[in-house]
Design a protein around this motif. Structure first.
Motif, PDB file in Angstrom:
ATOM      1  N   GLY A 189       0.796  -1.223   0.000  1.00 32.95           N
ATOM      2  CA  GLY A 189       0.000   0.000   0.000  1.00 32.95           C
ATOM      3  C   GLY A 189       0.825   1.268   0.000  1.00 32.95           C
ATOM      4  N   LYS A 190       2.139   1.175   0.210  1.00 31.04           N
ATOM      5  CA  LYS A 190       2.995   2.356   0.271  1.00 31.04           C
ATOM      6  C   LYS A 190       3.705   2.652  -1.045  1.00 31.04           C
ATOM      7  N   GLY A 191       3.770   1.652  -1.905  1.00 30.46           N
ATOM      8  CA  GLY A 191       4.470   1.847  -3.177  1.00 30.46           C
ATOM      9  C   GLY A 191       3.614   1.399  -4.346  1.00 30.46           C
ATOM     10  N   LEU A 192       3.379   2.283  -5.306  1.00 31.99           N
ATOM     11  CA  LEU A 192       2.533   1.940  -6.452  1.00 31.99           C
ATOM     12  C   LEU A 192       3.156   0.819  -7.278  1.00 31.99           C
ATOM     13  N   PHE A 193       4.413   0.993  -7.664  1.00 30.54           N
ATOM     14  CA  PHE A 193       5.028   0.019  -8.564  1.00 30.54           C
ATOM     15  C   PHE A 193       5.293  -1.313  -7.858  1.00 30.54           C
ATOM     16  N   SER A 194       5.643  -1.273  -6.585  1.00 28.46           N
ATOM     17  CA  SER A 194       5.857  -2.528  -5.844  1.00 28.46           C
ATOM     18  C   SER A 194       4.535  -3.285  -5.674  1.00 28.46           C
ATOM     19  N   ASP A 195       3.438  -2.558  -5.469  1.00 25.71           N
ATOM     20  CA  ASP A 195       2.131  -3.223  -5.361  1.00 25.71           C
ATOM     21  C   ASP A 195       1.735  -3.856  -6.689  1.00 25.71           C
ATOM     22  N   LEU A 196       1.992  -3.182  -7.785  1.00 24.55           N
ATOM     23  CA  LEU A 196       1.648  -3.747  -9.097  1.00 24.55           C
ATOM     24  C   LEU A 196       2.516  -4.958  -9.421  1.00 24.55           C
ATOM     25  N   SER A 197       3.780  -4.917  -9.022  1.00 24.69           N
ATOM     26  CA  SER A 197       4.653  -6.079  -9.247  1.00 24.69           C
ATOM     27  C   SER A 197       4.171  -7.278  -8.442  1.00 24.69           C
ATOM     28  N   ALA A 198       3.746  -7.020  -7.208  1.00 22.96           N
ATOM     29  CA  ALA A 198       3.215  -8.116  -6.379  1.00 22.96           C
ATOM     30  C   ALA A 198       1.926  -8.664  -6.981  1.00 22.96           C
ATOM     31  N   LEU A 199       1.091  -7.788  -7.539  1.00 21.51           N
ATOM     32  CA  LEU A 199      -0.138  -8.232  -8.187  1.00 21.51           C
ATOM     33  C   LEU A 199       0.161  -9.107  -9.388  1.00 21.51           C
ATOM     34  N   GLU A 200       1.171  -8.737 -10.164  1.00 20.27           N
ATOM     35  CA  GLU A 200       1.566  -9.573 -11.312  1.00 20.27           C
ATOM     36  C   GLU A 200       1.967 -10.969 -10.852  1.00 20.27           C
ATOM     37  N   LYS A 201       2.763 -11.038  -9.814  1.00 19.29           N
ATOM     38  CA  LYS A 201       3.214 -12.352  -9.324  1.00 19.29           C
ATOM     39  C   LYS A 201       2.044 -13.181  -8.825  1.00 19.29           C
ATOM     40  N   ALA A 202       1.089 -12.528  -8.168  1.00 19.84           N
ATOM     41  CA  ALA A 202      -0.080 -13.264  -7.686  1.00 19.84           C
ATOM     42  C   ALA A 202      -0.892 -13.799  -8.861  1.00 19.84           C
ATOM     43  N   LEU A 203      -0.998 -13.022  -9.942  1.00 22.23           N
ATOM     44  CA  LEU A 203      -1.736 -13.471 -11.125  1.00 22.23           C
ATOM     45  C   LEU A 203      -1.015 -14.603 -11.842  1.00 22.23           C
ATOM     46  N   ASN A 204       0.312 -14.596 -11.769  1.00 21.59           N
ATOM     47  CA  ASN A 204       1.101 -15.651 -12.410  1.00 21.59           C
ATOM     48  C   ASN A 204       1.368 -16.822 -11.476  1.00 21.59           C
ATOM     49  N   ASN A 205       0.676 -16.815 -10.312  1.00 17.12           N
ATOM     50  CA  ASN A 205       0.793 -17.896  -9.326  1.00 17.12           C
ATOM     51  C   ASN A 205       2.240 -18.064  -8.851  1.00 17.12           C
TER      52      ASN A 205
END
Length: 304
Positions: A189-205
Motif C-alpha cells: 500500500g505504500k508503493g505503487l510500482f511494488s504493489d503492481l509487481s506483487a499483483l503480477e506475481k499473484a496473477l502468475n501464481n
C-alpha cells in the motif's frame, strides 16, 4: 537709455529665434507623441518615466511567467488524467481476475496486460515538458523513474517544489510531487510500482513478497488507495489552477494601471499640442510682420 537700430534688430532676431525654438519643440511632440525627447527638457518627467517603465516591464515579465505556469499545470493534469485511467483499468482487470471461475492461463494473460499498464505508468512518471521532467521535484533534468526489463528499479525521492514568481514577492509551486504517487516500497500500500509487481506475481501464481497476499481480491484495497492519492493530487492541482486565474486577472489590471500611469507621465496631449502649434505660428507671423517695420530702409530702397 538711447534705443538704437541695432538693439531693435537684436531683440527682433532673439524673439524670432525663441519662437522658432518653441515651434520646434511642439513639432517634436507631434512627431513622437511624447512630452519630452531629452531628459534635460524635464528631469522630473524623465525620472518618473524610468520608474514607471521599470514597473511595467516587471508586470509584462510576470505575464510571461503565467504562460510557463499554465504549461506546467495543464501538462501535469493531463498526465495525471492518463495515470488515473490506467489505474482504473488495472482495478477492472483485478476485479475480473478475482473471479473464482478464471483459470491460471487467463489470470496470466491479465497479468501481462497489467505489466504493460505498469510500464505505461512509468512513462507517465517520466513525462517531459519542454525537456523538463515534471514529476521529479526541482531536479527537472533527470528522470524520476528508472525502468529496467519491465521492472521499476529506482524512484526519485526529490520532494522540492518548482516555484515560479507570478507577482512581486509571490512564488507559486506549479508541480506535483512524484513521491506522493509514483512510489515503490517494501510495505504493501505504500508503493505503487511494488504493489503492481506483487499483483503480477499473484496473477502468475508466483510467490509474492513478504506482507502481500496471494488473494487477488486483497489488492483492490491497495489500488483504491493509489487511485485516491492521484485524485487528491489532481484536486490540489485544480486549486492551484484557480489561484493562477485569479492572480493573472490581478496582474492584467496592474498592467493596465501601469500603462496608464506611464502614458499620463510621458505622452503628449495631441489636441493641446496642435492648438499651441497654431497659436505659435500666429505669433511667429506677427513677429515677422513687426520685424519688417522695424528694419529701416536701405540705400537700395532709395535708388529704386
Amino acid at each position: 537709455m538711447r534705443v538704437t537700430q541695432s538693439m531693435l534688430s537684436g531683440n527682433m532676431l532673439r524673439n524670432l529665434s525663441s519662437s522658432y525654438e518653441k515651434m520646434g519643440r511642439l513639432q517634436d511632440q507631434l512627431s513622437t507623441g511624447k512630452k519630452i525627447t531629452r531628459a534635460s527638457q524635464d528631469p522630473v518627467v524623465a525620472m518618473k518615466g524610468m520608474s514607471y517603465r521599470t514597473n511595467l516591464t516587471q508586470v509584462e515579465q510576470y505575464k510571461r511567467n503565467f504562460s510557463e505556469a499554465y504549461n506546467w499545470v495543464e501538462s501535469t493534469d493531463a498526465a495525471l488524467d492518463k495515470a488515473t485511467s490506467a489505474l482504473q483499468r488495472i482495478r477492472e482487470l483485478t476485479v475480473q481476475a478475482s473471479n473464482g471461475t478464471y483459470e491460471e492461463n487467463q489470470k496470466a494473460a491479465i497479468g501481462q496486460e497489467i505489466q504493460q499498464l505498469k510500464e505505461h505508468l512509468a512513462t507517465i512518471a517520466n513525462t517531459q515538458v519542454s525537456g523538463k521532467y515534471i514529476f521529479n521535484g526541482n531536479d527537472t533534468s533527470k528522470a524520476p523513474v528508472t525502468l529496467t526489463d519491465g521492472e521499476v528499479t529506482q524512484v526519485s525521492t526529490n520532494e522540492n517544489d518548482v516555484k515560479i514568481e507570478l507577482s512581486k514577492g509571490i512564488q507559486l509551486g506549479v508541480n506535483v510531487k512524484g513521491t506522493e504517487i509514483f512510489t515503490t516500497s517494501d510495505e504493501p500500500g505504500k508503493g505503487l510500482f511494488s504493489d503492481l509487481s506483487a499483483l503480477e506475481k499473484a496473477l502468475n501464481n508466483q510467490d509474492t513478497p513478504n506482507g502481500y497476499s496471494k488473494e487477488i481480491g486483497n489488492f483492490l484495497g491497495l489500488l483504491d488507495g493509489h487511485i485516491s492519492k492521484v485524485v487528491a493530487e489532481r484536486a490540489e492541482l485544480g486549486a492551484k489552477s484557480n489561484r493562477l486565474e485569479l492572480m493573472e486577472d490581478r496582474v492584467d489590471e496592474q498592467e493596465v494601471i501601469a500603462s496608464r500611469i506611464l502614458s499620463d507621465n510621458e505622452d503628449a496631449d495631441i489636441e493641446r499640442v496642435i492648438t499651441d502649434m497654431k497659436s505659435q505660428e500666429s505669433v511667429y507671423r506677427a513677429a515677422l510682420g513687426v520685424g519688417s517695420r522695424i528694419i529701416q530702409p536701405s540705400l537700395l530702397d532709395f535708388l529704386r
